[in-house]
Design a protein around this motif. Structure first.
Motif, PDB file in Angstrom:
ATOM      1  N   PHE A 121      33.026   4.982  -1.199  1.00  0.00           N
ATOM      2  CA  PHE A 121      32.758   5.194   0.220  1.00  0.00           C
ATOM      3  C   PHE A 121      33.289   6.560   0.627  1.00  0.00           C
ATOM      4  CE2 PHE A 121      34.278   5.018   4.651  1.00  0.00           C
ATOM      5  CZ  PHE A 121      33.078   4.752   5.292  1.00  0.00           C
ATOM      6  N   SER A 122      32.490   7.333   1.372  1.00  0.00           N
ATOM      7  CA  SER A 122      32.896   8.613   1.920  1.00  0.00           C
ATOM      8  C   SER A 122      33.408   9.549   0.803  1.00  0.00           C
ATOM      9  CB  SER A 122      33.947   8.386   3.016  1.00  0.00           C
ATOM     10  OG  SER A 122      34.130   9.534   3.804  1.00  0.00           O
ATOM     11  N   GLN A 123      34.658   9.983   0.873  1.00  0.00           N
ATOM     12  CA  GLN A 123      35.190  10.853  -0.178  1.00  0.00           C
ATOM     13  C   GLN A 123      35.120  10.185  -1.554  1.00  0.00           C
ATOM     14  OE1 GLN A 123      39.508  11.568  -1.124  1.00  0.00           O
ATOM     15  NE2 GLN A 123      39.162  13.443   0.056  1.00  0.00           N
ATOM     16  N   GLY A 124      35.192   8.870  -1.595  1.00  0.00           N
ATOM     17  CA  GLY A 124      35.114   8.150  -2.861  1.00  0.00           C
ATOM     18  C   GLY A 124      33.799   8.336  -3.592  1.00  0.00           C
ATOM     19  N   THR A 125      32.738   8.745  -2.868  1.00  0.00           N
ATOM     20  CA  THR A 125      31.471   9.015  -3.541  1.00  0.00           C
ATOM     21  C   THR A 125      31.573  10.232  -4.456  1.00  0.00           C
ATOM     22  OG1 THR A 125      30.599  10.412  -1.742  1.00  0.00           O
ATOM     23  CG2 THR A 125      30.162   8.036  -1.621  1.00  0.00           C
ATOM     24  N   ARG A 126      32.521  11.100  -4.197  1.00  0.00           N
ATOM     25  CA  ARG A 126      32.719  12.242  -5.094  1.00  0.00           C
ATOM     26  C   ARG A 126      33.282  11.795  -6.434  1.00  0.00           C
ATOM     27  NH1 ARG A 126      35.513  17.168  -2.058  1.00  0.00           N
ATOM     28  NH2 ARG A 126      34.732  18.176  -3.971  1.00  0.00           N
ATOM     29  N   MET A 127      34.045  10.704  -6.406  1.00  0.00           N
ATOM     30  CA  MET A 127      34.480  10.083  -7.660  1.00  0.00           C
ATOM     31  C   MET A 127      33.288   9.467  -8.390  1.00  0.00           C
ATOM     32  SD  MET A 127      37.632  10.673  -8.207  1.00  0.00           S
ATOM     33  CE  MET A 127      37.415   9.793  -9.743  1.00  0.00           C
ATOM     34  N   ASP A 194      26.019   7.968  11.748  1.00  0.00           N
ATOM     35  CA  ASP A 194      27.228   8.466  11.101  1.00  0.00           C
ATOM     36  C   ASP A 194      27.414   9.950  11.393  1.00  0.00           C
ATOM     37  OD1 ASP A 194      29.378   8.972   9.462  1.00  0.00           O
ATOM     38  OD2 ASP A 194      28.402   8.332   7.608  1.00  0.00           O
ATOM     39  N   MET A 195      28.639  10.345  11.740  1.00  0.00           N
ATOM     40  CA  MET A 195      28.933  11.744  12.021  1.00  0.00           C
ATOM     41  C   MET A 195      28.735  12.623  10.787  1.00  0.00           C
ATOM     42  SD  MET A 195      33.073  11.370  12.221  1.00  0.00           S
ATOM     43  CE  MET A 195      33.992  10.604  10.877  1.00  0.00           C
ATOM     44  N   LEU A 197      26.309  12.158   8.544  1.00  0.00           N
ATOM     45  CA  LEU A 197      24.957  11.968   8.016  1.00  0.00           C
ATOM     46  C   LEU A 197      24.355  13.248   7.438  1.00  0.00           C
ATOM     47  CD1 LEU A 197      22.475  10.211   7.497  1.00  0.00           C
ATOM     48  CD2 LEU A 197      21.773  10.620   9.877  1.00  0.00           C
ATOM     49  N   PRO A 198      24.465  14.406   8.110  1.00  0.00           N
ATOM     50  CA  PRO A 198      23.913  15.625   7.498  1.00  0.00           C
ATOM     51  C   PRO A 198      24.540  15.932   6.139  1.00  0.00           C
ATOM     52  CG  PRO A 198      24.355  15.985   9.828  1.00  0.00           C
ATOM     53  CD  PRO A 198      24.975  14.669   9.473  1.00  0.00           C
ATOM     54  N   LEU A 199      25.842  15.664   5.991  1.00  0.00           N
ATOM     55  CA  LEU A 199      26.503  15.896   4.713  1.00  0.00           C
ATOM     56  C   LEU A 199      26.072  14.859   3.678  1.00  0.00           C
ATOM     57  CD1 LEU A 199      30.113  16.733   5.968  1.00  0.00           C
ATOM     58  CD2 LEU A 199      28.277  18.319   5.351  1.00  0.00           C
ATOM     59  N   SER A 200      25.840  13.627   4.114  1.00  0.00           N
ATOM     60  CA  SER A 200      25.341  12.597   3.211  1.00  0.00           C
ATOM     61  C   SER A 200      23.972  12.988   2.680  1.00  0.00           C
ATOM     62  CB  SER A 200      25.246  11.250   3.924  1.00  0.00           C
ATOM     63  OG  SER A 200      26.512  10.769   4.308  1.00  0.00           O
ATOM     64  N   ASN A 219      21.610   1.435  10.588  1.00  0.00           N
ATOM     65  CA  ASN A 219      21.625   2.070  11.899  1.00  0.00           C
ATOM     66  C   ASN A 219      22.989   1.988  12.572  1.00  0.00           C
ATOM     67  OD1 ASN A 219      20.400   3.478  14.035  1.00  0.00           O
ATOM     68  ND2 ASN A 219      19.995   1.586  15.153  1.00  0.00           N
ATOM     69  N   TYR A 220      24.030   2.498  11.857  1.00  0.00           N
ATOM     70  CA  TYR A 220      25.322   2.588  12.537  1.00  0.00           C
ATOM     71  C   TYR A 220      26.199   3.668  11.933  1.00  0.00           C
ATOM     72  CZ  TYR A 220      26.515  -1.054   9.059  1.00  0.00           C
ATOM     73  OH  TYR A 220      26.669  -1.795   7.920  1.00  0.00           O
TER      74      TYR A 220
END
Length: 246
Positions: A121-127, A194-195, A197-200, A219-220
């Motif tokens: 999740f979030s930063q963990g996706t880099r792992m 998600d704030m 989202l552009p980075l995702s 949608n959240y």
């Protein structure tokens, strides 16, 4: 309940969170998948302040953790190193944690299922990206160097509300790889409110092969799926990607 060891998914929390928090955040998903997979949660090595959405719900869970730290100039150490004096990268650290988890279960007389996936999740996706890219590069280079993980073959990854490049690993210092994208199958979950989202979307488009990735949008905001129908759909998609690549 399953009668034989379930395939295992290594799980990586977001920045400013920790394994115990991600375990709670994934509790509904884990329940839906309990007959199919065992979710195993790992902690990042670095301490930091609470990440987005952690407080006040998880006050008292300190210390909060991160997968990355910075050098003396303030630049991020993109390989996740800095957690000890060896200089080894964070991907190598997690491979070792997975092996240690195997040993601990075996010492208890418990059978262990194979490691089949990584989820973050979030930063963990880099792992997630770093682990998959490390395995892919080792296979491409037929590298037999120290740290070869012949006993593990990750079949897919799940990136939830992610941002940023995959964590770099040691093999990247030994070979020049023209192709930097992850070709191992991946499922990506994006939050339309998600704030990050552009980075995702940038992560999805930049670091993952178009032939191997798929997208699930909810949608959240910046959170693991929690609405009943959405968690059920995520569980279905995880089972499906595993079935297709088993």
């Amino acid at each position: 309940m399953p009668s034989s060891p379930r395939p295992r998914i290594a799980c990586f929390h977001g920045g400013g969170s920790k394994a115990a928090i991600y375990d709670v955040q994934c509790s509904h998903l884990a329940k839906l998948l309990e007959n199919d997979f065992q979710l195993v949660f790992f902690d990042g090595p670095f301490t930091r302040d609470a990440g987005p959405g952690i407080l006040p719900a998880f006050r008292g869970y300190e210390p909060y953790k991160s997968w990355f730290t910075k050098d003396d100039t303030g630049a991020e150490l993109s390989d996740g190193s800095g957690y000890d004096t060896t200089g080894r990268d964070g991907v190598e650290r997690v491979w070792n944690l997975m092996e240690e988890s195997d040993r601990q279960q075996q010492q208890k007389g418990e059978a262990v299922g194979p490691w089949v996936a990584v989820m973050g999740f979030s930063q963990g996706t880099r792992m997630v990206g770093g682990m998959l890219l490390d395995q892919q590069r080792r296979a491409d280079a037929a590298w037999e160097g120290e740290g070869e993980r012949a006993g593990v073959r990750l079949k897919f990854g799940v990136c939830c509300m992610g941002a940023g490049a995959p964590m770099e690993s040691e093999i990247g210092t030994h070979f020049n790889f023209d192709n930097q994208v992850v070709k191992i199958p991946t499922l990506h979950v994006h939050g339309l409110k998600d704030m990050v989202l552009p980075l995702s979307r940038h992560q999805y488009e930049t670091y993952y092969d178009s032939k191997a990735k798929r997208l699930y949008e909810v949608n959240y905001h910046h959170a693991m799926p929690w609405v009943k129908e959405e968690v059920e759909q995520l569980a279905y998609l995880i089972r499906q990607i595993y079935k297709e690549n088993a």
